[in-house]
Scaffold this motif. Structure first.
Motif, PDB file in Angstrom:
ATOM      1  N   VAL A 214       8.243 -24.762   2.250  1.00 30.22           N
ATOM      2  CA  VAL A 214       7.026 -24.354   1.541  1.00 30.22           C
ATOM      3  C   VAL A 214       6.476 -23.112   2.230  1.00 30.22           C
ATOM      4  O   VAL A 214       6.624 -22.940   3.446  1.00 30.22           O
ATOM      5  CB  VAL A 214       5.957 -25.470   1.536  1.00 30.22           C
ATOM      6  N   ASP A 215       5.836 -22.223   1.446  1.00 28.17           N
ATOM      7  CA  ASP A 215       5.359 -20.958   2.011  1.00 28.17           C
ATOM      8  C   ASP A 215       3.944 -21.055   2.580  1.00 28.17           C
ATOM      9  O   ASP A 215       3.372 -20.050   3.016  1.00 28.17           O
ATOM     10  CB  ASP A 215       5.443 -19.836   0.972  1.00 28.17           C
TER      11      ASP A 215
ATOM     12  N   GLU B 286       3.342 -23.941  -7.380  1.00 24.33           N
ATOM     13  CA  GLU B 286       3.255 -22.909  -8.423  1.00 24.33           C
ATOM     14  C   GLU B 286       1.958 -23.038  -9.227  1.00 24.33           C
ATOM     15  O   GLU B 286       0.879 -22.993  -8.663  1.00 24.33           O
ATOM     16  CB  GLU B 286       4.489 -22.979  -9.333  1.00 24.33           C
ATOM     17  N   ASP B 287       2.070 -23.262 -10.549  1.00 23.97           N
ATOM     18  CA  ASP B 287       0.876 -23.306 -11.403  1.00 23.97           C
ATOM     19  C   ASP B 287       0.440 -24.735 -11.731  1.00 23.97           C
ATOM     20  O   ASP B 287      -0.257 -24.970 -12.702  1.00 23.97           O
ATOM     21  CB  ASP B 287       1.123 -22.527 -12.699  1.00 23.97           C
ATOM     22  N   ASN B 288       0.841 -25.689 -10.893  1.00 24.20           N
ATOM     23  CA  ASN B 288       0.463 -27.098 -11.064  1.00 24.20           C
ATOM     24  C   ASN B 288       1.010 -27.701 -12.352  1.00 24.20           C
ATOM     25  O   ASN B 288       0.397 -28.611 -12.921  1.00 24.20           O
ATOM     26  CB  ASN B 288      -1.064 -27.267 -11.041  1.00 24.20           C
ATOM     27  N   THR B 289       2.168 -27.239 -12.808  1.00 26.73           N
ATOM     28  CA  THR B 289       2.772 -27.795 -14.015  1.00 26.73           C
ATOM     29  C   THR B 289       4.146 -28.372 -13.689  1.00 26.73           C
ATOM     30  O   THR B 289       4.660 -28.242 -12.576  1.00 26.73           O
ATOM     31  CB  THR B 289       2.932 -26.732 -15.111  1.00 26.73           C
TER      32      THR B 289
ATOM     33  N   GLY C  44       6.916 -25.985 -12.067  1.00 27.80           N
ATOM     34  CA  GLY C  44       7.025 -25.854 -10.623  1.00 27.80           C
ATOM     35  C   GLY C  44       7.729 -27.041 -10.006  1.00 27.80           C
ATOM     36  O   GLY C  44       8.507 -26.916  -9.065  1.00 27.80           O
ATOM     37  N   ARG C  45       7.459 -28.221 -10.550  1.00 33.34           N
ATOM     38  CA  ARG C  45       8.131 -29.428 -10.064  1.00 33.34           C
ATOM     39  C   ARG C  45       9.642 -29.316 -10.244  1.00 33.34           C
ATOM     40  O   ARG C  45      10.413 -29.713  -9.363  1.00 33.34           O
ATOM     41  CB  ARG C  45       7.588 -30.644 -10.791  1.00 33.34           C
ATOM     42  N   ALA C  46      10.090 -28.769 -11.374  1.00 35.63           N
ATOM     43  CA  ALA C  46      11.528 -28.613 -11.610  1.00 35.63           C
ATOM     44  C   ALA C  46      12.143 -27.687 -10.569  1.00 35.63           C
ATOM     45  O   ALA C  46      13.250 -27.936 -10.074  1.00 35.63           O
ATOM     46  CB  ALA C  46      11.775 -28.068 -13.014  1.00 35.63           C
ATOM     47  N   GLU C  47      11.441 -26.608 -10.210  1.00 39.69           N
ATOM     48  CA  GLU C  47      11.955 -25.699  -9.182  1.00 39.69           C
ATOM     49  C   GLU C  47      12.101 -26.424  -7.848  1.00 39.69           C
ATOM     50  O   GLU C  47      13.084 -26.224  -7.116  1.00 39.69           O
ATOM     51  CB  GLU C  47      11.018 -24.504  -9.030  1.00 39.69           C
TER      52      GLU C  47
ATOM     53  N   HIS D 168       6.393 -21.947  -3.577  1.00 39.41           N
ATOM     54  CA  HIS D 168       5.070 -21.329  -3.450  1.00 39.41           C
ATOM     55  C   HIS D 168       4.008 -22.411  -3.616  1.00 39.41           C
ATOM     56  O   HIS D 168       4.011 -23.165  -4.589  1.00 39.41           O
ATOM     57  CB  HIS D 168       4.881 -20.249  -4.517  1.00 39.41           C
ATOM     58  N   VAL D 169       3.107 -22.488  -2.655  1.00 39.47           N
ATOM     59  CA  VAL D 169       2.050 -23.495  -2.675  1.00 39.47           C
ATOM     60  C   VAL D 169       0.829 -22.950  -3.416  1.00 39.47           C
ATOM     61  O   VAL D 169       0.371 -21.832  -3.140  1.00 39.47           O
ATOM     62  CB  VAL D 169       1.659 -23.905  -1.242  1.00 39.47           C
TER      63      VAL D 169
END
Length: 559
Positions: free
Chosen positions: A255-256, A296-299, A302-305, A552-553
């Motif tokens: 995580v960044d 990411e954008d809380n969707t 981002g979870r898939a990434e 990205h957090v």
């Protein structure tokens, strides 16, 4: 796990609009990589008698050796397996592992999946659907999944990944479908109750497919959307993820920034990590795979990434072999893997899983490509839901159907040409349809007539126009119903300059049918283009050897 007593359309809906509380202790499932979609079925009985042909513990007549070990590494997906056998004890252990596996029907839809086309070497690809269930049908899953109001409700297929192994075994492509994807559901029949779930009249969130009869309905839903023939599925639930992660022994993730996935409103998985790389396992691995709020954008995108990063890292760790040297750990891994899995009946023994793993191992890590289905956000009441992105999503699906590597490297695949001879052109009947419509454009007027005239001018005197409304097609294709018409269908394709890879067998047609797609809306020759073989940028491709990937957090979830 006991079978959930309430599932399907008779239960309270679990589609969450607005995600009031997305944490593992209350509110929505974080969409975990879970098993057990519909709860535990009755386990298939182990093989009777003393037949040992399929068992890895069978001793070789040519060179009997005690203590011989066979190690199975399932290195290209989310799991790993082991067979450890010596003589009769090994065979009993093999039967025990077989008994751990749960088996269900491959597809519950009423549409027969098309056959694979072989490449020039006679090889065919393999497509495996990986399903993560959020089932809350056991105390262990309820403890890990939280959300008391969801206990006993119909399970959701909150993780869906299609793993494609190329026909020449040179590469692996993975496509994730966000669980928030809206699409049409096919008709499915529950094999246990014979309950029929009719095809949906409108769009339904894709993760509801699991509650419409089981993983076989999720398979049917994928086929309905993508046209990709699926050979097998594997399903795992919350507790399965934890046991597998513990058995593997840790997977490095990055995580960044510092992350704590828990907001003041209770949303989040509970994942807490410091900036940089951390080796995670057990419950922490489950939290990582379920984290939505904080990446990411809380969707779900981002979870898939994050899931792609975890799986690529897991593959690299397993292929190093450092996790698979201790016999005790290997047996733990075998026990965890087989106990965690629900599979289709074509993978009903450890021997079959071993054979599959051997095929998957042939593709090097550097030829593994993780992608997410290109998508666009809905609007209005569907804000926060996603739809397949017109053009890009179909292009990605087509590349999988046509066995085109997603990493852009040349494939050994050659376009298959049938040995079935074509009839004289004047005797070949062809029905031409106008399927040039898109989500935003009406069908181009007169396209079926124009292309039909191209055929009659070329000698296809029996070409006719089908004026009925048809489903839009992003790409022009030719369908034929039986093998004795394949040569005729390919002759049509050759005449019009349509790639032979776009000629498909289908039980949906009674004769050769040419559907003029949205890629041929304009007059002139068929616009074939090499650029169409490029993986869309919107698929966010990640290579299996990319060790620099770092999530990205979201600034609202850091500390």
């Amino acid at each position: 796990m006991g079978r959930s007593s309430t599932r399907g359309e008779g239960t309270r809906s679990r589609v969450r609009h607005g995600d009031p509380a997305d944490g593992p202790h209350e509110g929505e499932s974080e969409g975990g990589t879970g098993r057990g979609g519909r709860g535990r079925r009755e386990r298939s009985a182990p093989p009777e008698g003393g037949r040992r042909q399929a068992g890895p513990g069978r001793r070789s007549r040519r060179a009997p050796r005690s203590g011989r070990r066979r190690i199975l590494r399932w290195v290209a997906s989310v799991l790993a397996l082991l067979i450890l056998g010596t003589g009769a004890a090994g065979y009993l252990y093999y039967r025990h592992l077989n008994g751990n596996l749960r088996k269900e029907d491959l597809t519950l839809g009423d549409k027969e999946m098309a056959d694979h086309k072989a490449n020039a070497a006679g090889q065919t690809p393999l497509n495996i659907l990986i399903i993560g269930s959020d089932a809350r049908d056991s105390k262990e899953n309820q403890k890990l999944g939280g959300a008391k109001e969801t206990f006993g409700a119909a399970p959701l297929a909150d993780v869906q990944m299609l793993l494609h192994l190329s026909a020449d075994r040179s590469n692996i492509s993975v496509v994730s479908m966000p669980r928030d994807t809206m699409l049409k559901m096919p008709k499915c029949t529950d094999p246990d109750t014979d309950k029929v779930y009719p095809a949906s009249a409108g769009n339904v969130q894709t993760n509801q497919s699991l509650g419409r009869g089981g993983p076989g309905c999720t398979v049917a839903t994928w086929y309905e959307l993508t046209g990709i023939t699926i050979d097998h599925f594997m399903m795992i639930d919350f507790s399965g993820v934890v046991s597998m992660a513990d058995a593997v022994g840790g997977v490095p993730v990055c995580v960044d920034a510092n992350i704590r996935s828990r907001g003041s409103d209770g949303k989040g998985s509970g994942l807490t990590l410091e900036k940089g790389t951390t080796s995670i396992k057990g419950t922490q691995a489950l939290q990582w795979l379920r984290t939505r709020y904080g990446f990411e954008d809380n969707t779900d995108l981002g979870r898939a990434e994050a899931q792609h990063q975890y799986l690529n890292s897991m593959v690299r760790e397993l292929r190093k072999g450092t996790k698979l040297t201790d016999p005790g750990k290997l047996m733990d891994l075998a026990e965890a893997a087989t106990s965690a899995l629900t599979v289709d009946k074509g993978l009903d023994t450890v021997k079959k899983l071993y054979d599959l793993a051997e095929e998957l191992k042939k593709a090097p890590t550097g030829r593994i490509t993780m992608t997410t289905m290109p998508n666009v956000y809905g609007t209005g009441a569907l804000d926060g839901r996603v739809f397949p992105k017109p053009g890009d999503a179909e292009q990605l699906f087509r590349m999988i159907r046509d066995d085109i590597p997603l990493d852009g490297k040349a494939s050994k695949r050659k376009t298959p040409v049938t040995k079935d001879p074509a009839a004289p052109t004047g005797e070949i009947a062809v029905s031409v349809r106008n399927a040039t419509g898109t989500d935003t454009l009406a069908p181009a007027r007169g396209r079926a007539s124009t292309v039909g005239k191209l055929l009659t001018d070329a000698g296809f005197a029996r070409a006719t126009i089908d004026s009925q409304d048809v489903e839009p097609a992003a790409r022009t294709g030719i369908l034929y119903p039986s093998a004795d018409m394949e040569g005729d269908a390919q002759a049509v394709a050759k005449t019009l300059g349509i790639p032979v890879s776009q000629v498909k067998k289908s039980t949906d047609v009674s004769g050769i049918t040419l559907a003029v797609g949205a890629d041929w809306r304009e007059d002139g020759a068929y616009p074939a283009s090499g650029a169409e073989e490029k993986t869309p940028d919107t698929a966010k491709a990640l290579n299996g050897e990319d060790e620099g990937a770092c999530m990205h957090v979201n600034p609202n979830y850091t500390w």
